[in-house]
Design an enzyme around this catalytic site. Structure first.
Site, PDB file in Angstrom:
ATOM      1  N   ARG A   1      38.402  40.025  35.986  1.00  0.00           N
ATOM      2  CA  ARG A   1      37.488  39.311  34.906  1.00  0.00           C
ATOM      3  C   ARG A   1      35.993  39.038  35.928  1.00  0.00           C
ATOM      4  NH1 ARG A   1      40.963  34.062  33.867  1.00  0.00           N
ATOM      5  NH2 ARG A   1      41.908  34.579  35.906  1.00  0.00           N
TER       6      ARG A   1
ATOM      7  N   GLU B   1      34.117  57.465  43.840  1.00  0.00           N
ATOM      8  CA  GLU B   1      33.268  58.596  43.836  1.00  0.00           C
ATOM      9  C   GLU B   1      33.586  58.218  45.345  1.00  0.00           C
ATOM     10  OE1 GLU B   1      30.884  61.514  40.716  1.00  0.00           O
ATOM     11  OE2 GLU B   1      30.194  59.495  42.104  1.00  0.00           O
TER      12      GLU B   1
ATOM     13  N   GLU C   1      23.692  64.250  46.167  1.00  0.00           N
ATOM     14  CA  GLU C   1      24.613  63.564  47.013  1.00  0.00           C
ATOM     15  C   GLU C   1      24.721  64.475  48.620  1.00  0.00           C
ATOM     16  OE1 GLU C   1      25.408  65.831  44.878  1.00  0.00           O
ATOM     17  OE2 GLU C   1      26.587  64.936  43.144  1.00  0.00           O
TER      18      GLU C   1
ATOM     19  N   HIS D   1      38.332  28.971  29.462  1.00  0.00           N
ATOM     20  CA  HIS D   1      38.819  29.334  29.209  1.00  0.00           C
ATOM     21  C   HIS D   1      39.600  31.162  28.873  1.00  0.00           C
ATOM     22  CE1 HIS D   1      43.563  28.554  27.930  1.00  0.00           C
ATOM     23  NE2 HIS D   1      42.985  29.189  26.867  1.00  0.00           N
ATOM     24  N   SER D   2      40.114  31.589  29.375  1.00  0.00           N
ATOM     25  CA  SER D   2      39.832  33.274  28.589  1.00  0.00           C
ATOM     26  C   SER D   2      41.118  33.208  28.398  1.00  0.00           C
ATOM     27  CB  SER D   2      40.581  34.195  30.372  1.00  0.00           C
ATOM     28  OG  SER D   2      39.660  33.582  31.369  1.00  0.00           O
TER      29      SER D   2
ATOM     30  N   ASP E   1      43.169  40.236  39.351  1.00  0.00           N
ATOM     31  CA  ASP E   1      41.971  39.718  38.159  1.00  0.00           C
ATOM     32  C   ASP E   1      40.574  40.531  38.074  1.00  0.00           C
ATOM     33  OD1 ASP E   1      41.089  37.731  36.868  1.00  0.00           O
ATOM     34  OD2 ASP E   1      41.569  36.109  38.143  1.00  0.00           O
TER      35      ASP E   1
ATOM     36  N   CYS F   1      53.481  32.010  29.963  1.00  0.00           N
ATOM     37  CA  CYS F   1      52.351  31.540  31.100  1.00  0.00           C
ATOM     38  C   CYS F   1      51.999  29.991  30.517  1.00  0.00           C
ATOM     39  CB  CYS F   1      50.901  32.154  30.653  1.00  0.00           C
ATOM     40  SG  CYS F   1      50.091  31.889  28.264  1.00  0.00           S
TER      41      CYS F   1
ATOM     42  N   LYS G   1      37.225  31.304  40.276  1.00  0.00           N
ATOM     43  CA  LYS G   1      36.795  30.942  38.938  1.00  0.00           C
ATOM     44  C   LYS G   1      35.595  30.181  39.770  1.00  0.00           C
ATOM     45  CE  LYS G   1      38.526  29.816  35.745  1.00  0.00           C
ATOM     46  NZ  LYS G   1      39.239  29.877  34.261  1.00  0.00           N
TER      47      LYS G   1
ATOM     48  N   GLN H   1      47.604  24.705  28.626  1.00  0.00           N
ATOM     49  CA  GLN H   1      46.001  24.109  29.041  1.00  0.00           C
ATOM     50  C   GLN H   1      44.796  24.048  28.049  1.00  0.00           C
ATOM     51  OE1 GLN H   1      45.580  27.273  32.585  1.00  0.00           O
ATOM     52  NE2 GLN H   1      46.066  25.626  34.228  1.00  0.00           N
TER      53      GLN H   1
END
Length: 397
Positions: free
Chosen positions: A329, A27, A162, A252-253, A327, A266, A355, A271
């Site tokens: 996350r 908003e 408001e 690790h995602s 990103d 990727c 990270k 990894q």
């Protein structure tokens, strides 16, 4: 520019008003907020005189049920799903519109003896039902007011209004800062309130522990749930991590396409495997597998982003075209899991400086960044270069 949450809580406990701003992508406005428990006619008058917006009373579902407050409309089409109930006045009021009578209605809402029949409808007070979980579920002023009340140890209800400029336009941050200075009012953001709650509240639960033999070695697997959503996360622990020494950690995602199907778009799968192998070689460490598919946007949206990449957009542009940040996350839940495991000092397997910053924001100390670079493939060279150029990843390409 903004005050600390602790400062705002102290003022609220004294019956003062604070200004709370929401996100510029939501908003993008500010509200006066006070605790309903301490509301006075003078505070109501201040809000309607200098705020000029609608005076509403955020409450919990429990209050709404006790007072038999039905939704204002059967089908809520508001873009932010603001949960208005039918408006009310206490039966003891006359017109119900004066500052004194509005304060009376609000105070009677909090009276444990009050019931639905004690209020006329419609009226001049507009209750709002906050989502359970507060700003951690919905980042709105409704939830912020109830959260602030609970953090103050007061009844879980607030009063909000408001803030509108004299020319009738919505007050934005520069206007709100001027207002805060003029009236010596603390000003905070919902974003900071979210961070405060994530930092101070326990949101994860250790659910189950098993022994997990893998191709890389045998790990102690611990499953976690969290109180924010239905996502379940898992920590794979190797060796004794309770010695107080820095522990090798990989956060690790989840990447279904890379981790399971071996996608070459990727470097996630390689990894994951390399991290498990390295932890096994060291004989001690943690791999935390977070259900944050597609940097937090989910599987289907990740596939949609892949489709856009096939049309010429890079990984960041694709996310943004879908309406997401580069990103999405958040490392708060992961940090709480690591702290539940007793970790404090980390040797973090990552190429992503964000990270490191994300975990250190939760009182975890990253002693060392351990690189985790995989050989680039023809199919992911552009992707990896974008991570370097736009996301700040530390890779040698």
């Amino acid at each position: 520019m903004f005050h600390r949450i602790e400062e705002a809580l102290e003022d609220l406990k004294q019956g003062k008003v604070v200004i709370v701003c929401d996100d510029e992508n939501r908003e993008n406005e500010g509200d006066f907020i006070a605790l309903a428990e301490y509301i006075t006619p003078e505070t109501i008058n201040f809000m309607i005189t200098h705020g000029r917006g609608l005076v509403c009373v955020p409450i919990t579902e429990g209050y709404a049920e006790r007072l038999q407050l039905e939704p204002m409309v059967a089908h809520n089409t508001d873009s932010h799903h603001t949960a208005f109930t039918v408006s009310i006045d206490h039966v003891s009021t006359t017109t119900g519109i004066s500052a004194h009578e509005r304060a009376t209605t609000i105070r009677e809402m909090l009276n444990p003896a009050s019931k639905g029949a004690d209020f006329n409808r419609p009226g001049h007070i507009f209750p709002l039902i906050a989502k359970e979980g507060g700003v951690l579920r919905r980042a709105g002023h409704t939830e912020a007011a109830v959260d602030l009340a609970q953090l103050c140890g007061a009844e879980p209800a607030g009063v909000i209004c408001e803030i509108i400029n004299e020319d009738g336009t919505m007050a934005r941050v520069p206007d709100l800062l001027q207002c805060a200075k003029q009236f010596d009012i603390k000003m905070i953001t919902i974003e900071d309130l979210i961070a405060y709650r994530r930092h101070h509240e326990t949101l994860v639960t250790r659910e189950v522990e098993i022994t997990l033999p893998t191709d890389f070695g045998t790990f102690h697997a611990i499953g976690y749930s969290n109180s924010l959503d239905t996502k379940e996360h898992i920590a794979l622990v190797k060796g004794d991590i309770s010695t107080g020494e820095p522990v090798l950690v990989r956060v690790h995602s989840e990447c279904l396409t890379g981790d399971v199907f071996g996608s070459c778009r990727c470097d996630c799968g390689p990894q994951l495997h390399a991290a498990l192998a390295q932890i096994e070689r060291e004989g001690k460490g943690v791999l935390l597998y977070m259900r944050q598919e597609g940097r937090g946007i989910g599987l289907l949206n990740k596939l949609r982003a892949y489709k856009l990449q096939e049309e010429g957009f890079d990984t960041v542009e694709a996310n943004e075209k879908l309406g997401f940040p580069a990103d999405l996350r958040d490392y708060g839940i992961g940090a709480q899991i690591l702290k539940d495991l007793g970790l404090q000092h980390l040797r973090l397997l990552t190429n992503n400086p964000r990270k490191i910053a994300g975990l250190q924001g939760y009182d975890l100390e990253v002693i060392e960044r351990v690189p985790l670079q995989m050989p680039a493939k023809e199919e992911n060279k552009t992707y990896l270069q974008t991570k370097v150029n736009k996301l700040g990843h530390l890779l040698n390409l």
